[in-house]
Design a protein around this motif. Structure first.
Motif, PDB file in Angstrom:
ATOM      1  N   CYS A  98       1.101  -1.079   0.166  1.00 22.42           N
ATOM      2  CA  CYS A  98       0.205   0.127  -0.058  1.00 22.42           C
ATOM      3  C   CYS A  98       0.946   0.926  -0.022  1.00 22.42           C
ATOM      4  O   CYS A  98       0.668   2.350  -0.910  1.00 22.42           O
ATOM      5  CB  CYS A  98      -1.708  -0.025   1.592  1.00 22.42           C
ATOM      6  SG  CYS A  98      -2.124  -1.360   1.302  1.00 22.42           S
ATOM      7  N   GLY A  99       2.420   1.319   0.864  1.00 22.66           N
ATOM      8  CA  GLY A  99       2.804   2.485   0.427  1.00 22.66           C
ATOM      9  C   GLY A  99       3.561   2.773  -0.540  1.00 22.66           C
ATOM     10  O   GLY A  99       3.012   3.851  -0.817  1.00 22.66           O
ATOM     11  N   GLY A 100       3.927   1.710  -1.278  1.00 26.75           N
ATOM     12  CA  GLY A 100       4.223   1.820  -2.860  1.00 26.75           C
ATOM     13  C   GLY A 100       3.107   2.418  -3.848  1.00 26.75           C
ATOM     14  O   GLY A 100       3.363   3.148  -4.487  1.00 26.75           O
ATOM     15  N   LEU A 101       1.870   1.789  -3.504  1.00 31.77           N
ATOM     16  CA  LEU A 101       0.764   1.928  -3.930  1.00 31.77           C
ATOM     17  C   LEU A 101       0.775   3.327  -4.198  1.00 31.77           C
ATOM     18  O   LEU A 101       0.384   4.566  -4.959  1.00 31.77           O
ATOM     19  CB  LEU A 101      -0.142   1.280  -4.471  1.00 31.77           C
ATOM     20  CG  LEU A 101      -0.277  -0.160  -4.939  1.00 31.77           C
ATOM     21  CD1 LEU A 101      -1.708  -0.970  -4.325  1.00 31.77           C
ATOM     22  CD2 LEU A 101       0.191  -0.072  -5.592  1.00 31.77           C
ATOM     23  N   LEU A 102       0.422   4.071  -3.122  1.00 32.21           N
ATOM     24  CA  LEU A 102       0.680   5.530  -2.484  1.00 32.21           C
ATOM     25  C   LEU A 102       0.883   6.413  -3.288  1.00 32.21           C
ATOM     26  O   LEU A 102       1.064   7.670  -4.049  1.00 32.21           O
ATOM     27  CB  LEU A 102       0.738   6.048  -1.457  1.00 32.21           C
ATOM     28  CG  LEU A 102      -0.222   6.755  -0.316  1.00 32.21           C
ATOM     29  CD1 LEU A 102      -0.969   7.239  -0.491  1.00 32.21           C
ATOM     30  CD2 LEU A 102       0.150   7.256   0.632  1.00 32.21           C
ATOM     31  N   MET A 103       2.510   5.573  -3.496  1.00 34.74           N
ATOM     32  CA  MET A 103       3.303   7.078  -3.712  1.00 34.74           C
ATOM     33  C   MET A 103       3.107   6.749  -5.169  1.00 34.74           C
ATOM     34  O   MET A 103       3.935   8.048  -5.464  1.00 34.74           O
ATOM     35  CB  MET A 103       5.456   6.341  -3.655  1.00 34.74           C
ATOM     36  CG  MET A 103       5.380   6.217  -1.596  1.00 34.74           C
ATOM     37  SD  MET A 103       6.662   5.515  -1.499  1.00 34.74           S
ATOM     38  CE  MET A 103       7.575   6.549  -2.721  1.00 34.74           C
ATOM     39  N   LEU A 104       3.192   5.059  -5.652  1.00 37.86           N
ATOM     40  CA  LEU A 104       2.548   5.436  -7.250  1.00 37.86           C
ATOM     41  C   LEU A 104       1.657   6.129  -7.698  1.00 37.86           C
ATOM     42  O   LEU A 104       1.964   6.403  -8.884  1.00 37.86           O
ATOM     43  CB  LEU A 104       2.324   3.888  -7.884  1.00 37.86           C
ATOM     44  CG  LEU A 104       2.593   3.771  -9.008  1.00 37.86           C
ATOM     45  CD1 LEU A 104       3.554   4.093 -10.178  1.00 37.86           C
ATOM     46  CD2 LEU A 104       1.974   2.093  -9.269  1.00 37.86           C
ATOM     47  N   THR A 105       0.709   6.754  -6.972  1.00 40.87           N
ATOM     48  CA  THR A 105      -0.171   6.487  -7.223  1.00 40.87           C
ATOM     49  C   THR A 105      -0.565   8.634  -7.502  1.00 40.87           C
ATOM     50  O   THR A 105      -0.797   9.425  -7.938  1.00 40.87           O
ATOM     51  CB  THR A 105      -1.906   7.096  -6.449  1.00 40.87           C
ATOM     52  OG1 THR A 105      -0.897   6.707  -5.009  1.00 40.87           O
ATOM     53  CG2 THR A 105      -2.187   5.846  -7.035  1.00 40.87           C
ATOM     54  N   THR A 106       0.486   9.269  -6.251  1.00 41.86           N
ATOM     55  CA  THR A 106       1.373   9.580  -6.087  1.00 41.86           C
ATOM     56  C   THR A 106       2.502  10.943  -7.374  1.00 41.86           C
ATOM     57  O   THR A 106       1.628  12.100  -7.429  1.00 41.86           O
ATOM     58  CB  THR A 106       1.785  10.917  -4.712  1.00 41.86           C
ATOM     59  OG1 THR A 106       0.667  10.192  -4.265  1.00 41.86           O
ATOM     60  CG2 THR A 106       2.199  11.939  -4.076  1.00 41.86           C
ATOM     61  N   PHE A 107       2.659   9.890  -7.961  1.00 43.48           N
ATOM     62  CA  PHE A 107       3.299   9.966  -9.053  1.00 43.48           C
ATOM     63  C   PHE A 107       2.669  10.526 -10.558  1.00 43.48           C
ATOM     64  O   PHE A 107       3.060  11.011 -10.823  1.00 43.48           O
ATOM     65  CB  PHE A 107       4.882   9.455  -9.326  1.00 43.48           C
ATOM     66  CG  PHE A 107       5.426   8.859 -10.445  1.00 43.48           C
ATOM     67  CD1 PHE A 107       6.650  10.244 -10.256  1.00 43.48           C
ATOM     68  CD2 PHE A 107       4.774   7.967 -10.930  1.00 43.48           C
ATOM     69  CE1 PHE A 107       6.986  10.459 -10.627  1.00 43.48           C
ATOM     70  CE2 PHE A 107       5.844   8.509 -12.709  1.00 43.48           C
ATOM     71  CZ  PHE A 107       7.235   9.447 -13.155  1.00 43.48           C
ATOM     72  N   ILE A 108       2.418   9.598  -9.961  1.00 43.11           N
ATOM     73  CA  ILE A 108       1.597   9.684 -11.028  1.00 43.11           C
ATOM     74  C   ILE A 108       0.357  10.598 -11.711  1.00 43.11           C
ATOM     75  O   ILE A 108       0.126  11.903 -12.449  1.00 43.11           O
ATOM     76  CB  ILE A 108      -0.278   8.829 -11.377  1.00 43.11           C
ATOM     77  CG1 ILE A 108       0.578   7.511 -12.348  1.00 43.11           C
ATOM     78  CG2 ILE A 108      -1.255   8.503 -12.696  1.00 43.11           C
ATOM     79  CD1 ILE A 108      -0.322   5.618 -12.085  1.00 43.11           C
ATOM     80  N   THR A 109      -0.186  11.208 -10.291  1.00 44.47           N
ATOM     81  CA  THR A 109      -0.873  12.475 -10.104  1.00 44.47           C
ATOM     82  C   THR A 109       0.177  13.894 -10.333  1.00 44.47           C
ATOM     83  O   THR A 109      -0.411  15.079 -11.506  1.00 44.47           O
ATOM     84  CB  THR A 109      -1.676  12.524  -8.477  1.00 44.47           C
ATOM     85  OG1 THR A 109      -2.630  11.829  -8.474  1.00 44.47           O
ATOM     86  CG2 THR A 109      -2.754  14.144  -8.572  1.00 44.47           C
ATOM     87  N   ALA A 110       0.909  13.927 -10.538  1.00 42.79           N
ATOM     88  CA  ALA A 110       2.746  14.709  -9.980  1.00 42.79           C
ATOM     89  C   ALA A 110       2.655  15.235 -12.145  1.00 42.79           C
ATOM     90  O   ALA A 110       3.020  16.008 -11.631  1.00 42.79           O
ATOM     91  CB  ALA A 110       3.462  14.847  -8.958  1.00 42.79           C
TER      92      ALA A 110
END
Length: 155
Positions: A92-104
């Protein structure tokens, strides 16, 4: 059976018991042996099989099975569930970082598109307004105030 032989009933004999004889060192220069007395010397037994063969050996005592180990305080299923939860949190931590990267990345692309539209729109505006100064060789029209009186044009 082979031809020409007669069959004899198997001979059954009583079991003979022999005591083992300890060996003495053969050479005087051999390493000294530490005498160890066994608690009990096992008996040697000879058994005659029905086909006439003699089998000699020591009697072996059956070993007792080890006592059952006590059950652990925590079941293995609980340990597996806990490890699965730790792994899920890591994912989940990795997915949160991935979604933050995609949003940015999406916001950056939107800003680049907006910047391109502003620059391209400015370039078009410069092209349109620079054509009015007469240097481009186009026709210039002056429009005067016209009036209509009684359906007649006075220009």
């Amino acid at each position: 059976m082979h031809p020409g032989t007669t069959s004899h009933p198997p001979v059954v004999r009583a079991a003979e018991v022999h005591q083992p004889i300890p060996l003495t060192p053969a050479a005087p220069y051999a390493a000294p042996l530490v005498p160890v007395q066994p608690a009990a010397v096992p008996a040697v037994a000879s058994v005659i099989l029905p086909d006439g063969r003699v089998v000699t050996g020591y009697a072996v005592e059956h070993t007792q099975p080890a006592p059952l180990a006590a059950k652990p305080a925590v079941s293995s299923a609980a340990v597996n569930v806990a490890l699965g939860g730790v792994g899920f949190l890591a994912v989940c931590g990795g997915l949160l970082m991935l979604t933050t990267f995609i949003t940015a990345l999406t916001a950056l692309i939107a800003q680049l598109i907006t910047l391109a539209a502003v620059l391209f729109g400015g370039w078009i505006a410069v092209q349109v307004f620079s054509a009015r100064n007469g240097a481009s060789g186009g026709n210039t029209f002056h429009i005067r105030k016209a009036t209509f009186k009684r359906n007649r044009f006075n220009g």
